[in-house]
Enzyme design. Structure first.
Site, PDB file in Angstrom:
ATOM      1  N   ARG A 198       0.826  -1.207   0.000  1.00 33.71           N
ATOM      2  CA  ARG A 198       0.000   0.000   0.000  1.00 33.71           C
ATOM      3  C   ARG A 198       0.857   1.254   0.000  1.00 33.71           C
ATOM      4  NH1 ARG A 198      -3.669   0.730   4.543  1.00 33.71           N
ATOM      5  NH2 ARG A 198      -1.874   0.015   5.716  1.00 33.71           N
ATOM      6  N   SER A 226       7.482  -4.966   7.210  1.00 32.69           N
ATOM      7  CA  SER A 226       7.054  -5.942   8.237  1.00 32.69           C
ATOM      8  C   SER A 226       7.802  -7.268   8.134  1.00 32.69           C
ATOM      9  CB  SER A 226       5.552  -6.170   8.124  1.00 32.69           C
ATOM     10  OG  SER A 226       4.889  -4.934   8.162  1.00 32.69           O
ATOM     11  N   ASP A 284       5.532  -3.266  11.232  1.00 29.43           N
ATOM     12  CA  ASP A 284       4.080  -3.024  11.296  1.00 29.43           C
ATOM     13  C   ASP A 284       3.544  -3.076  12.724  1.00 29.43           C
ATOM     14  OD1 ASP A 284       4.573  -5.741  11.418  1.00 29.43           O
ATOM     15  OD2 ASP A 284       2.938  -6.329  10.097  1.00 29.43           O
TER      16      ASP A 284
END
Length: 916
Positions: free
Chosen positions: A545, A606, A660
């Site tokens: 994203r 992450s 994350d």
């Protein structure tokens, strides 16, 4: 007068709709725990949870207690779909005094019949399961445990009501030294009717018996049968609808003739519906109608009608003969003359009309009851249209074709959304009982196999406490400078020294409280100067994203776009991966009209990294299916900057890289200053928390706290969790791109749960528990069973038809029963995942509590990830087990709204302020 009588005996369609509605309400009352005790329609659970699937085999003994005799039957099932069972039976007349004598004498007589029968058919003493057909109202608490509520049909044996009739029969059988015979199932005749008509290809889920008495049963969704604990699958419910109307619900359709027939019965005011429908009473209703009309001089003028005052003078069998179109008139004359009456031609015609009206009303009332059942099933299963088979048996249905025609047509009018096919039963009680017993044995074997297979996945409290202790041990090793290399939990410093408090003021180092301010690389927190626009990237799985985050006085606004990372890029070269990421950033900036601006960028990455500064993180290992070359051991921020240079995208200013979990904690910390733990349970799983600096041996400094990225997905990679890994876990691990790595993650996260389920299903097929043991080539396909299916299948209240549809979409030939078992497998796997996650989190909160010398810790966990958010039960299971494992910690869970993206932007914002 005759027309008036016929009109009274005819129920209009509108009134039948009312009766249907009342029956549905009575059924709901009987199923509800709150109203069951007062309900007239008892809705008794039978503990029969499956219809036959055709694989049943072996010898089964049946004892059928009938009106005047006992029938013993031996049936051999061949596993051929129950198409050609071998049946031997014998009938034993019951001595008259046994029906009203001591209960012990009746059961001793039945046991003697069993002994005599077996002596004539077999000499072996192999185990023989026995099904007991006991056609009286019972309160059943197990398939083989039932207390008699009340006798009927002429039986009134003493010392039986309130007793377990299965135990009474077993004791009597044992007295005969038939120790190889075990009573395994008790049922009434209605259930047997349903079973004998049911096959794998044509399951019957409703049965209707219209004999001397009447009753019905159907397969109900177990979750709505509140009188039992079972909530999975379906259970056959014995409606006991003969008592419908005992609360006056039928008063507006009762005629004076019905009232008189009721008054001279052995139980006035009881079983009102049965007395309008059952063949035991129809002859007397006709008789009372004829008696009333003769008193009005409308019939039998000149005849002595005294005989019509005698109960039973006109038999139902005669009534059924009289309504015959061709010979009915002649039969009427014979029957009436046999009573000493002198009927005219017109008398015979009118008697025939009345007989037809009484029988047609019986069929119409049965149709109203059946329509109520079908409507209830359709509604409870959430179906727009119900297609179903209904097994039918009984003297009235068999003896008169018109009865079946009325039943079918009126049911169609009353329940137009339901298509019911009536299936005549053949020896419903005897053969049906044998099949019930065989199904019970098959289910018992199936349950043993299921429990044995799933036992290793069902963790005890002791197991989880051990996992908690091991996690704590690994945490301590990971924090120590000397021992870090030996720990499977890396405990990586993040250089985040506090959490935001969202007030615009922030806390400085040493101000205390759970939200210690950002220090070291973030000395101040949440000052007004941090307003503005920031870019964020979020790379943590197959989707990537790009976000723009606008921080203003009135809050935070975001716009984002999701980009797919193809597998060939995930597992190709590092250059190709980071080039793809830059392409996505440029595409997003173009769409958002941001190409001319140089915005600070926060990068949520992450994967396990050793953080050397806020904008410097060295990749330790890939997880979650990534294996891009040339990245491990490199600074991922530098890789991103180099890709930007290759793409000539010079307006990129990376100021922070965070995991994350840290982003999630930061994001939630903006809303709740007690948020000092971040948890991700999605494609992968990880956690971070605020540790005392004095305990972090891998970073210099003693004051304050620092956020530690645990990288707990690798917990157990050193073998410390081998005792809880099952064969299924090992199979999943072997097929991954990183065997032996991220072992804890492979027990918990969404990327792997579907695969664990798939391997369990394959084992169940091999053991012939699922899909009738037929090979399932589709199940051999890796990743065919997505974790999202677990979430859907476990939705509370999801009709099993929908579970079945999911499995059939996967080209799995799943029966309703298969769907129940698949749901159980999914529940077991997801429950274990949630409980293991709770054990890890319990180690974290208990360490934080002890660090701070508190008797009680109150802390908030910021949590993100699709498994936690989307799965219907995961969060409840996790929180429940955490309360049990860490009773001295009050833990609040705050779901992050886009934590990984927003959190990265917030870190970037604070980093910019720190630089200024």
């Amino acid at each position: 007068q005759v027309q008036r009588a016929l009109l009274a005996l005819t129920i209009p369609l509108e009134m039948l709709q009312v009766v249907k509605g009342r029956m549905m309400q009575a059924m709901s009352n009987g199923l509800s725990r709150q109203t069951h005790a007062q309900a007239n329609v008892q809705m008794l659970p039978t503990y029969i949870c499956s219809t036959p699937n055709g694989t049943e085999e072996g010898n089964v003994l049946v004892v059928e207690l009938c009106q005047s005799h006992v029938r013993i039957l031996l049936m051999t099932l061949l596993g051929d779909g129950n198409q050609s069972p071998h049946v031997t039976d014998k009938i034993f007349d019951i001595p008259g005094d046994s029906m009203q004598g001591p209960g012990e004498a009746l059961f001793d007589f039945i046991a003697q019949c069993v002994r005599q029968f077996l002596a004539g058919v077999t000499s072996t003493e192999e185990y023989l399961p026995l099904g007991f057909v006991f056609p009286f109202s019972c309160k059943q608490t197990q398939l083989n445990k039932a207390e008699l509520l009340s006798w009927s049909k002429g039986f009134s044996c003493s010392d039986v009501e309130g007793k377990d009739v299965v135990q009474l029969l077993q004791s009597a059988i044992n007295k005969q030294e038939l120790f190889h015979v075990e009573v395994v199932a008790l049922m009434n005749d209605t259930v047997g009717t349903m079973m004998t008509c049911s096959t794998r290809e044509r399951p019957c889920e409703v049965a209707l018996v219209v004999d001397k008495g009447t009753n019905s049963c159907f397969m109900a969704e177990a979750q709505y049968v509140e009188m039992v604990e079972e909530t999975n699958g379906r259970m056959c419910v014995n409606i006991e609808w003969g008592c419908f109307g005992d609360d006056d619900a039928l008063n507006d359709i009762l005629t004076p003739y019905d009232q008189r027939a009721d008054q001279e019965s052995s139980n006035p005011g009881k079983r009102r519906f049965e007395k309008l429908v059952g063949s035991l009473y129809l002859g007397d209703i006709v008789r009372h109608t004829l008696m009333a009309l003769s008193a009005e001089k409308a019939l039998f003028i000149g005849s002595n009608v005294t005989v019509l005052g005698t109960k039973g003078a006109l038999k139902t069998q005669q009534v059924l003969e009289i309504i015959d179109t061709e010979e009915g008139m002649a039969k009427a004359r014979v029957a009436l003359e046999a009573l000493g009456l002198r009927p005219s031609e017109r008398d015979c015609c009118r008697v025939q009309q009345i007989c037809r009206a009484v029988v047609s009303r019986s069929a119409a009332l049965c149709a109203a009851g059946l329509a109520a059942i079908l409507g209830y099933i359709r509604h409870s299963r959430g179906l727009e249209r119900l297609v179903i088979n209904v097994a039918v048996d009984g003297e009235l249905y068999r003896a008169h074709s018109r009865f079946g025609e009325i039943l079918q047509s009126v049911t169609g009018l009353l329940a137009p959304e339901c298509m019911a096919a009536l299936v005549p039963s053949v020896d419903g009680t005897g053969r049906g009982a044998a099949i019930v017993t065989a199904v019970a044995l098959r289910l018992a074997d199936q349950r043993r196999e299921m429990d044995q297979l799933l036992a290793p996945l069902r963790l005890s409290r002791t197991d989880l406490e051990r996992v908690q202790a091991l996690m704590r041990q690994e945490m301590e090793l990971g924090l120590g400078q000397e021992t870090n290399a030996n720990s499977s939990v890396r405990m990586l410093p993040t250089y985040v020294r506090g959490t935001p408090d969202g007030t615009g003021k922030g806390r400085g180092p040493g101000e205390g409280g759970p939200g210690e301010a950002m220090a070291l690389l973030m000395p101040l927190c949440w000052l007004p100067a941090e307003r503005g626009e920031f870019l964020a990237l979020d790379l943590g799985g197959t989707n990537f994203r790009v976000l723009v985050v606008r921080v203003a006085e009135d809050g935070i606004r975001m716009a984002s776009e999701i980009y797919l990372i193809p597998t060939n890029i995930m597992q190709g070269t590092g250059e190709a991966l980071f080039d793809h990421i830059i392409d996505c950033i440029m595409d997003f900036q173009l769409k958002q009209d941001l190409m001319e601006q140089v915005l600070p960028l926060g990068f949520t990455f992450s994967f396990p990294c050793q953080q050397l500064g806020l904008d410097k993180a060295v990749l330790l290992t890939w997880t979650k299916g990534f294996s891009a070359s040339g990245c491990v051991g490199e600074d991922v921020v530098q890789l991103l900057r180099e890709a930007a240079r290759r793409k000539q995208h010079l307006a990129l200013k990376v100021v922070a890289v965070v995991n994350d979990t840290v982003g999630t904690m930061m994001s939630c910390g903006y809303d709740d200053p007690k948020c000092e733990i971040g948890l991700i349970v999605g494609t992968g799983t990880n956690a971070c928390y605020m540790e005392e600096m004095q305990n972090v041996g891998t970073v210099e400094g003693e004051q304050g706290r620092m956020c530690i990225n645990m990288e707990w997905g690798a917990f157990g990679d050193n073998g410390c969790l081998d005792h809880i890994f099952t064969d299924f876990d090992r199979l999943v691990d072997e097929k991954t791109i990183n065997p032996g790595k991220q072992r804890f993650e492979k027990l918990i996260s969404g990327m792997y749960l579907g695969e664990i389920v798939r391997y369990i299903l394959l084992a169940l097929v091999e053991k012939q528990v699922l899909f009738r043991g037929k090979p399932c080539p589709r199940l051999q396909t890796r990743d065919i069973f997505k974790t999202k299916f677990l979430s859907t299948i476990e939705i509370d209240g999801l009709a099993l038809q929908q579970v079945q549809a999911i499995l059939q979409d996967l080209e799995l030939d799943a029966s309703f029963e298969d769907s129940v078992l698949v749901r159980e497998v999914c529940q077991t796997v997801s429950l274990r995942a949630a409980q293991l996650c709770a054990a890890g989190l319990a180690a974290v909160v208990e360490k934080m509590r002890e660090n701070r010398g508190l008797s009680q810790l109150a802390v908030t966990v910021g949590v993100d990830g699709t498994l936690y958010k989307v799965h219907p039960c995961f969060s409840q299971h996790l929180q429940k087990m955490l309360r049990e494992l860490a009773p001295n910690c009050t833990v609040t869970f705050l779901q992050s709204e886009d934590g990984s993206g927003k959190g990265a932007a917030l870190v970037a914002a604070v980093a910019c302020r720190g630089a200024e």
